[in-house]
Design an enzyme around this catalytic site. Structure first.
Site, PDB file in Angstrom:
ATOM      1  N   ARG A 148      -8.322  -9.222   4.750  1.00  0.00           N
ATOM      2  CA  ARG A 148      -7.239  -8.141   5.383  1.00  0.00           C
ATOM      3  C   ARG A 148      -7.484  -6.920   4.969  1.00  0.00           C
ATOM      4  O   ARG A 148      -7.615  -5.969   5.939  1.00  0.00           O
ATOM      5  CB  ARG A 148      -5.921  -8.679   4.814  1.00  0.00           C
ATOM      6  CG  ARG A 148      -4.702  -8.022   5.475  1.00  0.00           C
ATOM      7  CD  ARG A 148      -3.664  -8.235   4.617  1.00  0.00           C
ATOM      8  NE  ARG A 148      -2.234  -7.747   5.298  1.00  0.00           N
ATOM      9  CZ  ARG A 148      -1.676  -6.846   4.977  1.00  0.00           C
ATOM     10  NH1 ARG A 148      -2.158  -5.739   4.003  1.00  0.00           N
ATOM     11  NH2 ARG A 148      -0.529  -6.395   5.663  1.00  0.00           N
ATOM     12  N   GLN A 190       2.072 -11.114  10.815  1.00  0.00           N
ATOM     13  CA  GLN A 190       2.556  -9.977  10.038  1.00  0.00           C
ATOM     14  C   GLN A 190       1.656  -8.545  10.437  1.00  0.00           C
ATOM     15  O   GLN A 190       2.230  -7.515  10.353  1.00  0.00           O
ATOM     16  CB  GLN A 190       2.437 -10.263   8.549  1.00  0.00           C
ATOM     17  CG  GLN A 190       3.172  -9.097   7.568  1.00  0.00           C
ATOM     18  CD  GLN A 190       2.311  -8.890   6.236  1.00  0.00           C
ATOM     19  OE1 GLN A 190       1.112  -8.222   6.476  1.00  0.00           O
ATOM     20  NE2 GLN A 190       3.152  -9.240   5.345  1.00  0.00           N
ATOM     21  N   SER A 239       4.797  -5.472   3.035  1.00  0.00           N
ATOM     22  CA  SER A 239       3.463  -5.834   3.828  1.00  0.00           C
ATOM     23  C   SER A 239       2.428  -6.493   2.956  1.00  0.00           C
ATOM     24  O   SER A 239       2.609  -7.646   2.687  1.00  0.00           O
ATOM     25  CB  SER A 239       2.926  -4.384   4.055  1.00  0.00           C
ATOM     26  OG  SER A 239       1.719  -4.243   4.993  1.00  0.00           O
ATOM     27  N   LEU A 240       1.431  -5.775   2.493  1.00  0.00           N
ATOM     28  CA  LEU A 240       0.404  -6.358   1.380  1.00  0.00           C
ATOM     29  C   LEU A 240       1.349  -7.202   0.346  1.00  0.00           C
ATOM     30  O   LEU A 240       0.743  -8.328  -0.111  1.00  0.00           O
ATOM     31  CB  LEU A 240      -0.361  -5.423   0.821  1.00  0.00           C
ATOM     32  CG  LEU A 240      -1.532  -5.698  -0.238  1.00  0.00           C
ATOM     33  CD1 LEU A 240      -0.974  -5.763  -1.965  1.00  0.00           C
ATOM     34  CD2 LEU A 240      -2.061  -7.010  -0.065  1.00  0.00           C
ATOM     35  N   GLN A 269       0.904  -1.169   0.015  1.00  0.00           N
ATOM     36  CA  GLN A 269       0.070  -0.015   0.003  1.00  0.00           C
ATOM     37  C   GLN A 269       0.844   1.247  -0.079  1.00  0.00           C
ATOM     38  O   GLN A 269       1.951   1.261   0.741  1.00  0.00           O
ATOM     39  CB  GLN A 269      -0.927   0.010   1.325  1.00  0.00           C
ATOM     40  CG  GLN A 269      -2.129   0.799   1.129  1.00  0.00           C
ATOM     41  CD  GLN A 269      -3.336   0.412   2.198  1.00  0.00           C
ATOM     42  OE1 GLN A 269      -2.956  -0.806   2.569  1.00  0.00           O
ATOM     43  NE2 GLN A 269      -4.210   1.054   2.317  1.00  0.00           N
ATOM     44  N   HIS A 319       0.580  -2.666  11.664  1.00  0.00           N
ATOM     45  CA  HIS A 319       1.724  -3.384  12.108  1.00  0.00           C
ATOM     46  C   HIS A 319       2.022  -2.948  13.387  1.00  0.00           C
ATOM     47  O   HIS A 319       3.419  -2.582  13.800  1.00  0.00           O
ATOM     48  CB  HIS A 319       2.855  -3.029  11.055  1.00  0.00           C
ATOM     49  CG  HIS A 319       2.665  -3.710   9.719  1.00  0.00           C
ATOM     50  ND1 HIS A 319       2.747  -4.728   9.468  1.00  0.00           N
ATOM     51  CD2 HIS A 319       2.185  -3.052   8.409  1.00  0.00           C
ATOM     52  CE1 HIS A 319       2.331  -5.217   8.215  1.00  0.00           C
ATOM     53  NE2 HIS A 319       2.179  -3.798   7.539  1.00  0.00           N
TER      54      HIS A 319
END
Length: 296
Positions: free
Chosen positions: A114, A238, A89-90, A11, A189
């Site tokens: 998610r 994560q 991340s993603l 993102q 996170h």
């Protein structure tokens, strides 16, 4: 043969118009149609929408997953293959798909849930810091409850995450060239995502993971792994764990990687890696033309 890593952005790399060149590609059309059946909305329509719908978390994450997966498959179809993969991340979900840890549909269903959970998160905030004293920042984070290092991108760029009060306290006391709050709905996170992570885990447990065909460097543990149970456990952690991208970058040359290809829109990850590993060759694949140029 040059040892190559593929990395996938998350993102923040999205842009209006991304994926426009894919809409007439037969393999992409099939994936767009499959995605629309799962999501209930059209990836190309959201990506082309001039009101920037693609930047809302609910849409951003599935759009990036689908477009990056199509580009990865296009490279594989042309005979390309990575020696190792990683995603920010993603982007880790696309890395796992590219390593064939799960199929396209399974990955998209995970990303959909998610995105829903993260889009509805309302507790906490995040801020980026650029150009700071690392020791000073680490000390302040250790002294301040309810804020953590969320993204360790490289030596000069990080993101912190936590309650608004705690994030403001760190921003106000650590000298930095730039410190800016991010336009996000929650403290991603960080431990503040624990409830969302617990709900997400119940979805993750329904997905069958396979042994990865190439090693994956995970956000919460940047060491290479192919074991399905290990990779699933890392993905569980994560959402509340830090994105250790600086360490992932440092581990690439240790793994013998000489070239990194960023697969997806923008050049965020190659920019971060360039600062950490200046000797690695960097390339970007964000369009079909880039795929053709790479394999040309």
């Amino acid at each position: 043969m040059t040892k190559t890593a593929w990395v996938f952005p998350g993102q923040g790399s999205q842009a209006i118009g991304m994926g426009a060149d894919l809409v007439d590609m037969p393999e992409a059309i099939a994936k767009f149609q499959q995605a629309e059946q799962i999501l209930g909305w059209s990836i190309p329509e959201i990506c082309q929408s001039e009101d920037d719908k693609v930047s809302r978390t609910l849409y951003t994450q599935p759009c990036l997953y689908v477009i990056e997966s199509i580009l990865a498959d296009a490279l594989i179809t042309k005979g390309q293959s990575p020696a190792v993969v990683a995603g920010h991340s993603l982007g880790e979900y696309v890395a796992l798909y590219a390593a064939r840890t799960f199929d396209f549909e399974s990955g998209l269903r995970l990303v959909q849930r998610r995105a829903e959970l993260m889009d509805s998160a309302s507790e906490g905030t995040m801020a980026a810091l650029i150009g700071f004293n690392r020791e000073e920042l680490d000390t302040k984070l250790a002294e301040t409850p309810n804020v953590v290092l969320a993204n360790d991108n490289n030596a000069g760029q990080v993101v912190i995450s936590g309650t608004p009060e705690a994030v403001d306290a760190v921003l106000g006391s650590v000298k930095a060239k730039r410190g800016v709050k991010l336009n996000v709905s929650g403290a991603f996170h960080s431990p503040l995502m624990a409830n969302a992570a617990a709900e997400f885990q119940s979805v993750l447990e329904t997905i069958d993971f396979q042994t990865a065909q190439v090693p994956v460097l995970s956000n919460v543990d940047p060491t290479p792994a192919t074991d399905s149970a290990t990779l699933k456990d890392r993905l569980v952690r994560q959402m509340t764990g830090s994105v250790r991208w600086r360490e992932i970058s440092l581990n690439l040359p240790q793994a013998g990687v000489e070239r990194v290809i960023e697969v997806g829109p923008g050049k965020v990850l190659t920019g971060l890696i360039k600062r950490t590993c200046p000797d690695i060759a960097l390339e970007n694949v964000s369009t079909l033309a880039d795929v053709e140029r790479l394999v040309g």
